[in-house]
Write a protein that holds these residues in place. Sequence first.
Motif, short mmCIF file in Angstrom:
data_model
loop_
_atom_site.label_atom_id
_atom_site.label_comp_id
_atom_site.label_asym_id
_atom_site.label_seq_id
_atom_site.Cartn_x
_atom_site.Cartn_y
_atom_site.Cartn_z
N VAL A 276 0.82 -1.21 0.00
CA VAL A 276 0.00 0.00 0.00
C VAL A 276 0.85 1.26 0.00
N ASP A 277 2.15 1.12 0.32
CA ASP A 277 3.02 2.30 0.35
C ASP A 277 4.47 1.83 0.27
N VAL A 278 5.31 2.67 -0.30
CA VAL A 278 6.74 2.38 -0.40
C VAL A 278 7.50 3.62 0.05
N ARG A 279 8.45 3.45 0.96
CA ARG A 279 9.27 4.59 1.39
C ARG A 279 10.75 4.21 1.29
N ARG A 280 11.57 5.23 1.14
CA ARG A 280 13.01 5.01 0.99
C ARG A 280 13.74 5.63 2.17
N SER A 281 14.66 4.86 2.76
CA SER A 281 15.41 5.34 3.91
C SER A 281 16.59 6.19 3.45
N ALA A 282 17.25 6.83 4.42
CA ALA A 282 18.41 7.67 4.10
C ALA A 282 19.55 6.84 3.50
N SER A 283 19.61 5.55 3.83
CA SER A 283 20.67 4.68 3.31
C SER A 283 20.37 4.18 1.91
N GLY A 284 19.17 4.50 1.39
CA GLY A 284 18.81 4.07 0.05
C GLY A 284 18.00 2.79 0.00
N GLU A 285 17.78 2.17 1.16
CA GLU A 285 16.98 0.94 1.19
C GLU A 285 15.50 1.29 1.17
N TYR A 286 14.73 0.45 0.49
CA TYR A 286 13.30 0.66 0.41
C TYR A 286 12.58 -0.16 1.48
N PHE A 287 11.44 0.36 1.91
CA PHE A 287 10.59 -0.37 2.85
C PHE A 287 9.18 -0.43 2.27
N LEU A 288 8.67 -1.65 2.20
CA LEU A 288 7.34 -1.89 1.65
C LEU A 288 6.35 -2.02 2.79
N ASN A 289 5.36 -1.16 2.82
CA ASN A 289 4.29 -1.28 3.81
C ASN A 289 3.19 -2.16 3.20
N ILE A 290 3.00 -3.31 3.81
CA ILE A 290 2.08 -4.31 3.27
C ILE A 290 0.89 -4.46 4.21
N LYS A 291 -0.28 -4.35 3.65
CA LYS A 291 -1.52 -4.52 4.41
C LYS A 291 -2.09 -5.90 4.11
N TYR A 292 -2.46 -6.62 5.17
CA TYR A 292 -3.06 -7.93 4.97
C TYR A 292 -4.48 -7.76 4.43
N VAL A 293 -4.86 -8.63 3.52
CA VAL A 293 -6.17 -8.54 2.88
C VAL A 293 -6.88 -9.88 2.98
N PRO A 294 -8.21 -9.88 2.94
CA PRO A 294 -8.95 -11.15 2.97
C PRO A 294 -8.65 -11.99 1.74
N GLY A 295 -8.93 -13.28 1.84
CA GLY A 295 -8.77 -14.14 0.68
C GLY A 295 -7.90 -15.35 0.93
N ARG A 296 -7.26 -15.42 2.09
CA ARG A 296 -6.41 -16.57 2.36
C ARG A 296 -7.25 -17.81 2.65
N SER A 297 -6.67 -18.97 2.37
CA SER A 297 -7.32 -20.24 2.69
C SER A 297 -7.10 -20.57 4.16
#
Length: 238
Positions: free
Chosen positions: A72-93
């Motif tokens: 749902v969102d992507v941010r970049r740290s000062a070191s250049g590494e990316y962080f992915l913000n992941i939201k859980y969604v319905p649909g799993r078995s």
Amino acid sequence: MNVPAAPHSVQPVRLRISYRSPESLLQAFTKSVGKGGVSLPSQRPLARGTRFLFELTAEAVAHPVEVLGEVVDVRRSASGEYFLNIKYVPGRSRKGLDAALLKLFEAHRHEKSRRYPRVPVHLKAQGTTQVWSVRDLSRGGAGVELETGELPKDARLGVPVLLELQLDTGRLMLHGAAVWLTGGTSRPKTPPALGVEFGRLGLETLRALDRVLVLDGFPAGPWQAELTFGMDAVGRMP
């Protein structure tokens, strides 16, 4: 854990995580899913909407527990590494989750000291002044602990306790009393904790609790709960 770079497609990115036992798997599952999402480091950004399928495995559990998430969102740290913000969604078995719970319940058949199987959870519960963690639940009660600080003065043996869980059908109110206490300054290496023995619960309450014990009925995270003691608990009891 670094997320592998993957092209945006209809197929989710699969990540497999292994645990030593069904108990540790279920605790990790409730801790993460109960928050509603997770943040993962990545060498590259992924498009919003990219889906992840987390597969949680444990020895003797026939099927992986599946958790579906979406970036749902992507941010970049000062070191250049990316962080992915992941939201859980319905649909799993539920196939893997039910398999892990079955192993837990089967193991309890050989347990002679406890009447009901304890389901390991990691559920945050807001107290009057402190935040608690509900670490296990059963038909008979709950184990709760503080991550920091001392047990409050109103947390004493025999004191009334009310644990409230917010479910998709409304609020589940579980009343009982404190039956054991541990930790504190006398045992600094042991987290302050207490055991709650539930009182006589009504039929509808038991039915709702049975859903909770198979990890069903929770709304989308973050899961919410409250814990009160003494007259505060009595005043809130139904």
